[in-house]
Design a protein around this motif. Sequence first.
Motif, PDB file in Angstrom:
ATOM      1  N   GLN A 212     -10.519 -32.470  13.779  1.00 41.14           N
ATOM      2  CA  GLN A 212     -10.523 -32.198  12.344  1.00 41.14           C
ATOM      3  C   GLN A 212     -11.875 -32.532  11.747  1.00 41.14           C
ATOM      4  O   GLN A 212     -12.370 -31.825  10.858  1.00 41.14           O
ATOM      5  CB  GLN A 212      -9.416 -32.999  11.659  1.00 41.14           C
ATOM      6  N   ALA A 213     -12.479 -33.613  12.224  1.00 36.45           N
ATOM      7  CA  ALA A 213     -13.806 -33.993  11.731  1.00 36.45           C
ATOM      8  C   ALA A 213     -14.833 -32.915  12.076  1.00 36.45           C
ATOM      9  O   ALA A 213     -15.712 -32.583  11.266  1.00 36.45           O
ATOM     10  CB  ALA A 213     -14.222 -35.332  12.333  1.00 36.45           C
ATOM     11  N   LYS A 214     -14.715 -32.350  13.271  1.00 38.05           N
ATOM     12  CA  LYS A 214     -15.616 -31.273  13.668  1.00 38.05           C
ATOM     13  C   LYS A 214     -15.380 -30.023  12.810  1.00 38.05           C
ATOM     14  O   LYS A 214     -16.333 -29.337  12.429  1.00 38.05           O
ATOM     15  CB  LYS A 214     -15.413 -30.930  15.150  1.00 38.05           C
ATOM     16  N   LEU A 215     -14.111 -29.760  12.507  1.00 37.44           N
ATOM     17  CA  LEU A 215     -13.798 -28.626  11.638  1.00 37.44           C
ATOM     18  C   LEU A 215     -14.369 -28.838  10.248  1.00 37.44           C
ATOM     19  O   LEU A 215     -14.959 -27.914   9.662  1.00 37.44           O
ATOM     20  CB  LEU A 215     -12.283 -28.431  11.566  1.00 37.44           C
ATOM     21  N   ASP A 216     -14.203 -30.025   9.710  1.00 38.77           N
ATOM     22  CA  ASP A 216     -14.744 -30.326   8.373  1.00 38.77           C
ATOM     23  C   ASP A 216     -16.255 -30.148   8.354  1.00 38.77           C
ATOM     24  O   ASP A 216     -16.819 -29.617   7.380  1.00 38.77           O
ATOM     25  CB  ASP A 216     -14.377 -31.752   7.968  1.00 38.77           C
ATOM     26  N   ALA A 217     -16.905 -30.582   9.426  1.00 42.46           N
ATOM     27  CA  ALA A 217     -18.359 -30.449   9.501  1.00 42.46           C
ATOM     28  C   ALA A 217     -18.765 -28.980   9.570  1.00 42.46           C
ATOM     29  O   ALA A 217     -19.733 -28.557   8.921  1.00 42.46           O
ATOM     30  CB  ALA A 217     -18.886 -31.204  10.719  1.00 42.46           C
TER      31      ALA A 217
ATOM     32  N   SER B 284     -13.980 -20.856  12.808  1.00 41.55           N
ATOM     33  CA  SER B 284     -12.743 -20.279  13.330  1.00 41.55           C
ATOM     34  C   SER B 284     -12.341 -20.945  14.643  1.00 41.55           C
ATOM     35  O   SER B 284     -11.163 -21.260  14.866  1.00 41.55           O
ATOM     36  CB  SER B 284     -12.922 -18.775  13.534  1.00 41.55           C
ATOM     37  N   THR B 285     -13.312 -21.180  15.517  1.00 47.23           N
ATOM     38  CA  THR B 285     -13.037 -21.844  16.789  1.00 47.23           C
ATOM     39  C   THR B 285     -12.521 -23.257  16.567  1.00 47.23           C
ATOM     40  O   THR B 285     -11.580 -23.703  17.227  1.00 47.23           O
ATOM     41  CB  THR B 285     -14.312 -21.890  17.661  1.00 47.23           C
ATOM     42  N   ALA B 286     -13.129 -23.965  15.617  1.00 42.92           N
ATOM     43  CA  ALA B 286     -12.702 -25.329  15.306  1.00 42.92           C
ATOM     44  C   ALA B 286     -11.284 -25.342  14.737  1.00 42.92           C
ATOM     45  O   ALA B 286     -10.486 -26.223  15.064  1.00 42.92           O
ATOM     46  CB  ALA B 286     -13.676 -25.974  14.322  1.00 42.92           C
ATOM     47  N   LYS B 287     -10.958 -24.363  13.893  1.00 46.30           N
ATOM     48  CA  LYS B 287      -9.606 -24.273  13.339  1.00 46.30           C
ATOM     49  C   LYS B 287      -8.575 -24.050  14.433  1.00 46.30           C
ATOM     50  O   LYS B 287      -7.495 -24.658  14.423  1.00 46.30           O
ATOM     51  CB  LYS B 287      -9.529 -23.130  12.320  1.00 46.30           C
ATOM     52  N   LYS B 288      -8.899 -23.167  15.368  1.00 48.41           N
ATOM     53  CA  LYS B 288      -7.972 -22.882  16.473  1.00 48.41           C
ATOM     54  C   LYS B 288      -7.751 -24.126  17.333  1.00 48.41           C
ATOM     55  O   LYS B 288      -6.638 -24.377  17.800  1.00 48.41           O
ATOM     56  CB  LYS B 288      -8.520 -21.743  17.323  1.00 48.41           C
TER      57      LYS B 288
ATOM     58  N   ALA C  74      -4.123 -25.802  17.848  1.00 51.34           N
ATOM     59  CA  ALA C  74      -3.544 -25.936  19.187  1.00 51.34           C
ATOM     60  C   ALA C  74      -3.188 -27.385  19.495  1.00 51.34           C
ATOM     61  O   ALA C  74      -2.117 -27.679  20.044  1.00 51.34           O
ATOM     62  CB  ALA C  74      -4.528 -25.399  20.227  1.00 51.34           C
ATOM     63  N   ALA C  75      -4.088 -28.311  19.125  1.00 53.19           N
ATOM     64  CA  ALA C  75      -3.826 -29.727  19.384  1.00 53.19           C
ATOM     65  C   ALA C  75      -2.644 -30.216  18.558  1.00 53.19           C
ATOM     66  O   ALA C  75      -1.821 -31.003  19.043  1.00 53.19           O
ATOM     67  CB  ALA C  75      -5.077 -30.545  19.062  1.00 53.19           C
ATOM     68  N   GLN C  76      -2.543 -29.761  17.308  1.00 51.17           N
ATOM     69  CA  GLN C  76      -1.435 -30.176  16.448  1.00 51.17           C
ATOM     70  C   GLN C  76      -0.110 -29.634  16.966  1.00 51.17           C
ATOM     71  O   GLN C  76       0.902 -30.341  16.969  1.00 51.17           O
ATOM     72  CB  GLN C  76      -1.676 -29.698  15.020  1.00 51.17           C
TER      73      GLN C  76
END
Length: 269
Positions: A104-109, A170-174, A178-180
Motif C-alpha cells: 500500500q505504501a508503494k501504491l501511495d508513492a 495500476s501494477t501497484a493497485k493489482k 491480490a495480497a488483500q
Amino acid sequence: LIYEISENLLAGYANSELLSKYDIYQILMDYWADVMQDDVYVLAQDGWEAGKVLRELVVAKGEKLKEIPDLTIAKKKYKAELIPPSVIVARYFADKQTEIDELQAKLDAATQLLESYIEEHSVEDGLLAEAFNDKDKITKASVAARAKLATDAEEKAVLKQATKLFNAESTAKKAVKAAQESLDLAVFNQYPELNLDEVNSLIVEDKWLAALKNSIVADIERVTQRMANRVKQLEERYRTPLPMLVDQVDSLSDKVACHLKAMGLEWAQ
C-alpha cells in the motif's frame, strides 16, 4: 455481568489521583452499549461456538445490503458474528498484513508521483494540456488518445512518461488487491479452524480488553497532554524571576526619567 465488571473497575481506579474513576467507568459503559452487550447476548444464547460463525449476507434482487460485510469471498459477502477479521489478522496473519501495508505504501508513492507529474505538466501551455478528456480529467486512456495525435517530440516524451506512471500505479493497485484477496481468504478459512479456547481468548482479550485498554490509554494521554499544556503555560508565565522583573522596571523607569528631563520635565519617583 456488567454490574460486577463496572463495580470492580470503579474500585480499581478509586485511588487514582490524576484520572477520574467515573471517566474510566463511562468508557466501559459506552463500549458495553455499543459492542459488548450484543456480544454477551449472542454468547449467552449460542455459546462460544458463535465466534466461529461467518454469516452470508443475502438480499433480494433489487435491494441493497443493510449491513456492512466483513469479508467478500468469490463475490459472496459475509458478516462475522463476534470476531472481526482484524482480530484474526492481528493474531494469525500479522506478517501478511505487514506485506499489504508495504504494498500500500508503494501504491501511495506511485499515486503521489503520478499526481505530481500530471499537476506539473497540465498547467496552461503545459505538455499535457491537450490530454484532458471530456470530463476535464487526465486519464490513462486520454493520454493514449493524445499520444496518437501528438507530433512534438517533447510532448511525446511527456505523454510516454505519464503512461509509464499510470502503468506503475495500476501494477501497484493489482499487487495490493491480490495480497488483500489472499489475506481475506486465509482469514475466511481460519474461522472454522478455531477451537473454543481460541474463540474465548480472541473475544475477551483481543477484542474486548484490547478495545477498553486503547480507550483508557487514550484518556490517560488526554489528561497527560492537558497537564503538560498547563505546565507549559505556567512556565511561560513565570519564566522571568521577580528580581529580574524589578531590575527591568528600574531600568525602564530610569530611561523614562531621562527622556522627561530632556523635555524639561521631572519624573517623580
